[in-house]
Design an enzyme around this catalytic site. Structure first.
Site, PDB file in Angstrom:
ATOM      1  N   ARG A   1       8.749   6.479  -4.190  1.00 38.76           N
ATOM      2  CA  ARG A   1       8.957   7.308  -5.370  1.00 38.76           C
ATOM      3  C   ARG A   1      10.280   8.070  -5.312  1.00 38.76           C
ATOM      4  NH1 ARG A   1       4.495  10.570  -2.805  1.00 38.76           N
ATOM      5  NH2 ARG A   1       2.720   9.365  -3.528  1.00 38.76           N
TER       6      ARG A   1
ATOM      7  N   ARG B   1      -7.622  -6.412  14.858  1.00 44.43           N
ATOM      8  CA  ARG B   1      -6.830  -5.493  15.666  1.00 44.43           C
ATOM      9  C   ARG B   1      -7.736  -4.345  16.041  1.00 44.43           C
ATOM     10  NH1 ARG B   1      -2.583  -6.981  18.084  1.00 44.43           N
ATOM     11  NH2 ARG B   1      -1.507  -4.982  17.896  1.00 44.43           N
TER      12      ARG B   1
ATOM     13  N   GLU C   1      -2.384   6.743  19.484  1.00 40.74           N
ATOM     14  CA  GLU C   1      -3.037   5.494  19.081  1.00 40.74           C
ATOM     15  C   GLU C   1      -2.205   4.291  19.521  1.00 40.74           C
ATOM     16  OE1 GLU C   1      -4.050   5.447  14.932  1.00 40.74           O
ATOM     17  OE2 GLU C   1      -5.294   7.243  15.114  1.00 40.74           O
TER      18      GLU C   1
ATOM     19  N   ARG D   1       0.827  -1.220   0.000  1.00 42.51           N
ATOM     20  CA  ARG D   1       0.000   0.000   0.000  1.00 42.51           C
ATOM     21  C   ARG D   1       0.856   1.263   0.000  1.00 42.51           C
ATOM     22  NH1 ARG D   1      -5.274  -0.278   2.774  1.00 42.51           N
ATOM     23  NH2 ARG D   1      -4.805   1.605   3.934  1.00 42.51           N
TER      24      ARG D   1
ATOM     25  N   ASP E   1     -10.747   0.771   2.243  1.00 36.48           N
ATOM     26  CA  ASP E   1     -10.769   2.206   2.489  1.00 36.48           C
ATOM     27  C   ASP E   1     -12.192   2.715   2.285  1.00 36.48           C
ATOM     28  OD1 ASP E   1      -8.149   2.884   3.199  1.00 36.48           O
ATOM     29  OD2 ASP E   1      -7.472   2.762   1.129  1.00 36.48           O
TER      30      ASP E   1
ATOM     31  N   ARG F   1       1.107   6.161  16.534  1.00 36.91           N
ATOM     32  CA  ARG F   1       1.161   7.506  15.968  1.00 36.91           C
ATOM     33  C   ARG F   1       0.401   8.501  16.849  1.00 36.91           C
ATOM     34  NH1 ARG F   1      -2.714   6.701  10.568  1.00 36.91           N
ATOM     35  NH2 ARG F   1      -4.585   6.262  11.728  1.00 36.91           N
TER      36      ARG F   1
ATOM     37  N   TYR G   1      -9.999  -5.363   4.409  1.00 33.20           N
ATOM     38  CA  TYR G   1      -9.315  -4.124   4.731  1.00 33.20           C
ATOM     39  C   TYR G   1      -9.689  -3.083   3.663  1.00 33.20           C
ATOM     40  CZ  TYR G   1      -4.854  -1.809   6.165  1.00 33.20           C
ATOM     41  OH  TYR G   1      -3.871  -0.979   6.640  1.00 33.20           O
TER      42      TYR G   1
HETATM   43  P1  FAD Z   1     -18.217   0.862   9.993  1.00 31.69           P
HETATM   44  O1  FAD Z   1     -17.882   2.291   9.810  1.00 31.69           O
HETATM   45  O2  FAD Z   1     -17.437   0.063  10.972  1.00 31.69           O
HETATM   46  O3  FAD Z   1     -19.758   0.759  10.328  1.00 31.69           O
HETATM   47  C1  FAD Z   1     -20.351  -0.394  10.839  1.00 31.69           C
HETATM   48  C2  FAD Z   1     -21.455   0.055  11.782  1.00 31.69           C
HETATM   49  O4  FAD Z   1     -22.199  -1.092  12.175  1.00 31.69           O
HETATM   50  C3  FAD Z   1     -20.930   0.692  13.065  1.00 31.69           C
HETATM   51  O5  FAD Z   1     -21.534   1.959  13.254  1.00 31.69           O
HETATM   52  C4  FAD Z   1     -21.325  -0.291  14.165  1.00 31.69           C
HETATM   53  O6  FAD Z   1     -21.661   0.341  15.386  1.00 31.69           O
HETATM   54  C5  FAD Z   1     -22.538  -0.950  13.535  1.00 31.69           C
HETATM   55  N1  FAD Z   1     -22.794  -2.291  14.072  1.00 31.69           N
HETATM   56  C6  FAD Z   1     -21.950  -3.338  14.107  1.00 31.69           C
HETATM   57  N2  FAD Z   1     -22.558  -4.392  14.701  1.00 31.69           N
HETATM   58  C7  FAD Z   1     -23.798  -4.001  15.026  1.00 31.69           C
HETATM   59  C8  FAD Z   1     -24.882  -4.637  15.690  1.00 31.69           C
HETATM   60  N3  FAD Z   1     -24.780  -5.886  16.135  1.00 31.69           N
HETATM   61  N4  FAD Z   1     -26.028  -3.942  15.877  1.00 31.69           N
HETATM   62  C9  FAD Z   1     -26.132  -2.655  15.453  1.00 31.69           C
HETATM   63  N5  FAD Z   1     -25.125  -1.993  14.835  1.00 31.69           N
HETATM   64  C10 FAD Z   1     -23.972  -2.661  14.622  1.00 31.69           C
HETATM   65  N6  FAD Z   1     -10.313   4.675   5.148  1.00 31.69           N
HETATM   66  C11 FAD Z   1      -9.865   5.644   4.315  1.00 31.69           C
HETATM   67  O7  FAD Z   1     -10.313   5.732   3.161  1.00 31.69           O
HETATM   68  N7  FAD Z   1      -8.932   6.558   4.749  1.00 31.69           N
HETATM   69  C12 FAD Z   1      -8.417   6.536   6.003  1.00 31.69           C
HETATM   70  O8  FAD Z   1      -7.581   7.377   6.351  1.00 31.69           O
HETATM   71  C13 FAD Z   1      -8.866   5.506   6.904  1.00 31.69           C
HETATM   72  N8  FAD Z   1      -8.383   5.428   8.151  1.00 31.69           N
HETATM   73  C14 FAD Z   1      -8.840   4.448   9.004  1.00 31.69           C
HETATM   74  C15 FAD Z   1      -8.347   4.408  10.298  1.00 31.69           C
HETATM   75  C16 FAD Z   1      -8.805   3.419  11.190  1.00 31.69           C
HETATM   76  C17 FAD Z   1      -8.272   3.380  12.585  1.00 31.69           C
HETATM   77  C18 FAD Z   1      -9.760   2.467  10.742  1.00 31.69           C
HETATM   78  C19 FAD Z   1     -10.250   1.398  11.658  1.00 31.69           C
HETATM   79  C20 FAD Z   1     -10.252   2.514   9.456  1.00 31.69           C
HETATM   80  C21 FAD Z   1      -9.789   3.497   8.558  1.00 31.69           C
HETATM   81  N9  FAD Z   1     -10.305   3.596   7.267  1.00 31.69           N
HETATM   82  C22 FAD Z   1      -9.842   4.576   6.428  1.00 31.69           C
HETATM   83  C23 FAD Z   1     -11.349   2.672   6.780  1.00 31.69           C
HETATM   84  C24 FAD Z   1     -12.761   3.217   6.956  1.00 31.69           C
HETATM   85  O9  FAD Z   1     -13.018   3.486   8.328  1.00 31.69           O
HETATM   86  C25 FAD Z   1     -13.750   2.169   6.461  1.00 31.69           C
HETATM   87  O10 FAD Z   1     -13.484   1.747   5.152  1.00 31.69           O
HETATM   88  C26 FAD Z   1     -15.229   2.595   6.500  1.00 31.69           C
HETATM   89  O11 FAD Z   1     -15.516   3.541   7.493  1.00 31.69           O
HETATM   90  C27 FAD Z   1     -16.042   1.341   6.762  1.00 31.69           C
HETATM   91  O12 FAD Z   1     -17.420   1.609   6.726  1.00 31.69           O
HETATM   92  P2  FAD Z   1     -18.414   0.416   7.093  1.00 31.69           P
HETATM   93  O13 FAD Z   1     -19.784   0.938   6.923  1.00 31.69           O
HETATM   94  O14 FAD Z   1     -18.018  -0.793   6.333  1.00 31.69           O
HETATM   95  O15 FAD Z   1     -18.099   0.047   8.607  1.00 31.69           O
HETATM   96  N1  UDP Z   2       3.711   1.265   7.682  1.00 31.92           N
HETATM   97  C1  UDP Z   2       4.991   1.304   8.171  1.00 31.92           C
HETATM   98  N2  UDP Z   2       5.485   2.484   8.649  1.00 31.92           N
HETATM   99  C2  UDP Z   2       4.756   3.624   8.649  1.00 31.92           C
HETATM  100  C3  UDP Z   2       3.445   3.577   8.135  1.00 31.92           C
HETATM  101  C4  UDP Z   2       2.942   2.382   7.663  1.00 31.92           C
HETATM  102  O1  UDP Z   2       5.666   0.300   8.183  1.00 31.92           O
HETATM  103  O2  UDP Z   2       5.252   4.661   9.116  1.00 31.92           O
HETATM  104  C5  UDP Z   2       3.196  -0.045   7.198  1.00 31.92           C
HETATM  105  C6  UDP Z   2       2.359  -0.777   8.248  1.00 31.92           C
HETATM  106  O3  UDP Z   2       2.635  -2.156   8.108  1.00 31.92           O
HETATM  107  C7  UDP Z   2       0.947  -0.520   7.797  1.00 31.92           C
HETATM  108  C8  UDP Z   2       1.090  -0.466   6.286  1.00 31.92           C
HETATM  109  O4  UDP Z   2       2.367   0.143   6.068  1.00 31.92           O
HETATM  110  O5  UDP Z   2       0.083  -1.558   8.193  1.00 31.92           O
HETATM  111  C9  UDP Z   2       0.013   0.320   5.594  1.00 31.92           C
HETATM  112  O6  UDP Z   2       0.027   1.625   6.126  1.00 31.92           O
HETATM  113  P1  UDP Z   2      -1.203   2.578   6.059  1.00 31.92           P
HETATM  114  O7  UDP Z   2      -0.818   3.898   6.579  1.00 31.92           O
HETATM  115  O8  UDP Z   2      -1.771   2.494   4.676  1.00 31.92           O
HETATM  116  O9  UDP Z   2      -2.178   1.857   7.087  1.00 31.92           O
HETATM  117  P2  UDP Z   2      -3.619   2.244   7.647  1.00 31.92           P
HETATM  118  O10 UDP Z   2      -3.386   2.767   9.028  1.00 31.92           O
HETATM  119  O11 UDP Z   2      -4.249   3.226   6.722  1.00 31.92           O
HETATM  120  O12 UDP Z   2      -4.319   0.945   7.646  1.00 31.92           O
END
Ligand code: FAD
Ligand code: UDP
Length: 373
Positions: free
Chosen positions: A179, A252, A307, A175, A357, A283, A355
């Site tokens: 560059r 996780r 975090e 991912r 986005d 981070r 996984y």
């Molecule tokens: P969720 O947002 O998890 O929604 C699921 C919902 O279902 C939740 O509100 C939950 O409460 C509800 N639910 C679950 N079980 C039940 C139940 N039994 N009864 C009632 N409700 C329930 N994507 C990016 O593009 N850019 C980013 O920078 C990025 N950063 C991220 C950082 C973190 C820490 C994480 C975890 C994810 C990140 N993502 C990022 C991914 C992004 O969060 C997800 O792709 C997206 O929000 C998922 O949407 P979803 O609807 O699939 O799930």
């Molecule tokens: N990663 C790393 N060092 C960094 C940032 C990311 O080794 O400083 C690795 C880590 O394994 C991570 C992966 O690159 O799981 C993808 O990173 P990204 O930032 O896309 O992860 P996200 O938090 O969005 O899932």
């Protein structure tokens, strides 16, 4: 039956589905166990700063269709993610680019940088002897060599995943861009930004006019919620839907330690990664930097989140599916059951155990709705 669709989960998948279903004339109910809608992109306002409560979210996509869709609900700013890595007190630009190579080795041209990386990769490539990398460590060493792996990847990855790099799949590290230009933009996608006013603007607009019940866990009265609609859209954890009958999938999770500080600008950037193993958090996010156009940006107040990545246990938020061999095999068993359901649609990060986005989730929901409505 009162509804055409009962949707479990008001995250992006559930909200986009609800929007299209309602637009097509269906009666829709959304339930969520949390006290708010939006799922993981929900932002809590703290003195005007939008705090990304479930981890920093930066919107980026290559899909014009998804970009136009989200922009029809909120204006996006031109935020470009340029995280900085702190390794033992020294700072390095990410992703791996000419700035990083200069900081690591003092090299100033792409040619010098390539030669350095090629030297560093040589041993790892020789060891592979033509075969594909089998794990994250092999993949990283073949892509960027020893120094970058040791300084910027190994500690961070092992903290984030709680597993050795030799036990993790190679694709995770693919991912990250590599560059040979002076370009700190973390993403290669054509479109990127943060919705001005926070992500709630989008999910609030998507769910406008939709019946919504919060603090409502599907599993507390599953029969009742199933009986309310002709179809069920489920975006929660896949294994939970089937009562964990084949065993529990691993996730996780992240513990956030938030601090409110009477400081205008604490770390000078939205995201600083701590890449050494010894620092327990992965981070620190300083949320105000996501929205420099907000009046709160100029106040003498800021919110930071440390975090801490940890293994999921029941009751915690399942954030990242663990894509190792055992979990992939286990999720395949559940997916086979899901595929045989007639009136249940599974979607989103948890139900697909993928996984994704944000843009992937939106596109999946849009594509499905185009087929259905
Ligand atoms: P969720 O947002 O998890 O929604 C699921 C919902 O279902 C939740 O509100 C939950 O409460 C509800 N639910 C679950 N079980 C039940 C139940 N039994 N009864 C009632 N409700 C329930 N994507 C990016 O593009 N850019 C980013 O920078 C990025 N950063 C991220 C950082 C973190 C820490 C994480 C975890 C994810 C990140 N993502 C990022 C991914 C992004 O969060 C997800 O792709 C997206 O929000 C998922 O949407 P979803 O609807 O699939 O799930
Ligand atoms: N990663 C790393 N060092 C960094 C940032 C990311 O080794 O400083 C690795 C880590 O394994 C991570 C992966 O690159 O799981 C993808 O990173 P990204 O930032 O896309 O992860 P996200 O938090 O969005 O899932």
């Amino acid at each position: 039956m009162k509804y055409d669709y009962v949707i479990v989960g008001s995250g992006l998948f559930g909200s986009v589905f609800a929007y299209h279903a309602r637009k097509a004339g269906n009666k829709v109910l959304v339930i969520d166990k949390r006290p708010h809608t939006g799922g993981n992109i929900y932002c809590a306002s703290v003195k005007g700063i939008n705090v990304h409560q479930y981890g920093a979210h930066i919107f980026h996509t290559d899909s014009r269709k998804v970009w136009d869709f989200v922009n029809s609900f909120a204006s996006f700013n031109r935020y470009t993610n340029c995280p900085v890595a702190n390794y033992k007190g020294k700072l390095y630009n990410l992703p791996f680019n000419m700035n990083t190579f200069y900081e690591l080795w003092g090299v100033t041209t792409p040619e010098e940088a390539k030669a350095m990386i090629d030297r560093q990769k040589a041993d790892a490539l020789a060891l592979l002897d033509g075969r594909e990398p089998r794990n994250l460590e092999e993949q990283a060493l073949c892509l960027v060599g020893t120094d970058i792996y040791e300084t910027l990847i190994k500690g961070y990855t092992e903290k984030q995943w709680g597993r050795k790099c030799t036990d993790l799949p190679a694709f995770i590290i693919k991912r990250l861009p590599l560059r040979f230009t002076f370009d700190n933009n973390y993403f290669n996608d054509s479109y990127q930004g943060i919705p001005i006013g926070g992500y709630n603007r989008i999910t609030d607009a998507l769910l406008d006019g939709v019946d919504t019940r919060l603090c409502t866990d599907f599993f507390t009265d599953r029969r009742q919620y199933e009986s309310l609609g002709r179809n069920l859209v489920y975006t929660g954890a896949l294994d939970e839907f089937y009562g964990y009958r084949f065993g529990k999938l691993s996730y996780r999770t992240v513990r956030f330690e938030n601090q409110n500080l009477n400081v205008r600008n604490w770390q000078g950037n939205a995201v600083i990664n701590y890449t050494e193993r010894e620092i327990p958090y992965t981070r620190i996010i300083e949320h105000k930097h996501f929205e420099p156009e907000s009046p709160a940006y100029h106040s003498d107040f800021t919110v930071i989140s440390k975090e801490y990545s940890c293994e999921w246990t029941e009751g915690a938020e399942p954030f990242y599916p663990v894509n190792d061999a055992a979990n992939t095999e286990l999720s395949a068993k559940y997916k086979a059951l899901a595929a045989s359901e007639d009136h249940v649609i599974f979607g989103g990060r948890l139900a697909d155990y993928r996984y994704y986005d944000m843009d992937d989730v939106i596109l999946n929901a849009m594509t499905l709705c185009e087929k259905l409505f």
